[in-house]
Scaffold this motif. Structure first.
Motif, PDB file in Angstrom:
ATOM      1  N   LEU A  90     130.368   5.736  32.521  1.00 48.55           N
ATOM      2  CA  LEU A  90     130.412   6.515  33.758  1.00 48.55           C
ATOM      3  C   LEU A  90     129.048   6.600  34.443  1.00 48.55           C
ATOM      4  O   LEU A  90     128.975   6.893  35.641  1.00 48.55           O
ATOM      5  CB  LEU A  90     130.922   7.926  33.460  1.00 48.55           C
ATOM      6  N   SER A  91     127.987   6.368  33.694  1.00 46.28           N
ATOM      7  CA  SER A  91     126.642   6.530  34.245  1.00 46.28           C
ATOM      8  C   SER A  91     125.963   5.209  34.558  1.00 46.28           C
ATOM      9  O   SER A  91     124.764   5.187  34.861  1.00 46.28           O
ATOM     10  CB  SER A  91     125.770   7.313  33.249  1.00 46.28           C
ATOM     11  N   ALA A  92     126.699   4.117  34.484  1.00 45.15           N
ATOM     12  CA  ALA A  92     126.079   2.800  34.657  1.00 45.15           C
ATOM     13  C   ALA A  92     125.566   2.584  36.069  1.00 45.15           C
ATOM     14  O   ALA A  92     124.496   2.001  36.274  1.00 45.15           O
ATOM     15  CB  ALA A  92     127.079   1.705  34.287  1.00 45.15           C
ATOM     16  N   ASP A  93     126.293   3.073  37.057  1.00 45.26           N
ATOM     17  CA  ASP A  93     125.868   2.934  38.443  1.00 45.26           C
ATOM     18  C   ASP A  93     125.011   4.133  38.839  1.00 45.26           C
ATOM     19  O   ASP A  93     125.458   5.280  38.714  1.00 45.26           O
ATOM     20  CB  ASP A  93     127.087   2.839  39.371  1.00 45.26           C
ATOM     21  N   PRO A  94     123.785   3.917  39.312  1.00 46.65           N
ATOM     22  CA  PRO A  94     122.888   5.039  39.617  1.00 46.65           C
ATOM     23  C   PRO A  94     123.456   6.031  40.629  1.00 46.65           C
ATOM     24  O   PRO A  94     123.306   7.248  40.462  1.00 46.65           O
ATOM     25  CB  PRO A  94     121.631   4.351  40.155  1.00 46.65           C
TER      26      PRO A  94
END
Length: 270
Positions: A90-94
């Motif tokens: 869920l946190s891969a895209d800034p």
């Protein structure tokens, strides 16, 4: 103090006594200042140490000593509450990560307020404060009664008679405040401007010391996550037992072996 003044007036000290008293006061003042400085230095060191424990590559992680190799590269410990766990990515895209951080923090704050609001009326009612209805999921229905709804059972605080008027006030006040926050509000510019105090709005001085502020962010998020789980538990309890959290707690403490989640799960009938 007045008694001491009368005694000193009646028996004035000698020059030697005065010098001795002045020396004692000076030593006491110096010792007090030294003690305050030592305590402040110790507190700053503890705060800095605590802040480091939750940030950076050496922070505490979700599997403890077994976390080696399980933490994604994009979770660097830059933000509060980052324990290196993101199995769903869920946190891969800034940008998505920034949005989720803000959503989680706002939900956490509402959950802390909600959990407090769920248990406080029951505790007050249990200790003699008169309430029309103290259970959180039943309290709102009082607005449809002929006498309306009184906040904390007191008509002089907040008296709600119309659900339409109450809804309109909430939409205008809460919606306006949230829109103001999202669009910058009084906090100024920066990555945390819409979520944390600082800039032109920090009446309590929470952001004055960076190390203390970093630790407060972690504490807030940890308590907020616990509160979100608590609210979820309150919802499940309300559906299963039809009672409030304090009454459920009292029932469990009175008979732990018979009143518990396992018995409810095996005998639950919707």
């Amino acid at each position: 103090p007045s008694g001491c003044f009368l005694i000193v007036s009646a028996f004035p000290p000698t020059h030697q006594q005065t010098a001795t008293m002045a020396t004692a006061l000076s030593v006491s003042s110096f010792a007090g200042a030294s003690l305050r400085a030592a305590v402040g230095s110790k507190a700053n060191k503890q705060t800095t140490k605590a802040a480091i424990e939750f940030y950076g590559p050496d922070r505490a992680k979700w599997l403890g000593p077994l976390s080696e190799g399980s933490t994604p590269d994009y979770l660097t410990g830059e933000f509060p509450g980052d324990y290196g766990w993101d199995t769903a990515g869920l946190s891969a895209d800034p940008e998505t990560f920034a949005s989720y951080r803000e959503i989680e923090l706002i939900h956490a704050r509402w959950a802390m307020l909600g959990a407090l609001g769920c248990v406080t009326p029951e505790l007050l009612a249990q200790n003699g404060t008169p309430f029309g209805e103290a259970v959180w999921f039943k309290a709102g229905s009082q607005i449809f009664q002929s006498g309306g709804l009184d906040y904390l059972g007191n008509s002089s605080l907040v008296h709600a008679q119309s659900i339409i008027a109450t809804l309109a006030c909430q939409v205008v006040l809460m919606g306006g405040a949230e829109a103001y926050r999202v669009n910058g509000g009084p906090l100024g510019e920066g990555a945390d401007a819409a979520t944390y105090p600082g800039g032109s709005f920090d009446p309590l001085g929470l952001a004055d010391d960076p190390d203390t502020f970093a630790e407060l962010k972690v504490k807030e998020l940890k308590n907020g996550r616990l509160a979100m789980f608590s609210m979820f538990g309150f919802y499940v309890q309300a559906i299963v037992t039809g009672k409030g959290p304090i009454e459920n707690l009292n029932d469990h403490l009175s008979d732990p072996s018979a009143v518990n989640a396992f018995n409810y799960a095996t005998k639950f009938t919707p």
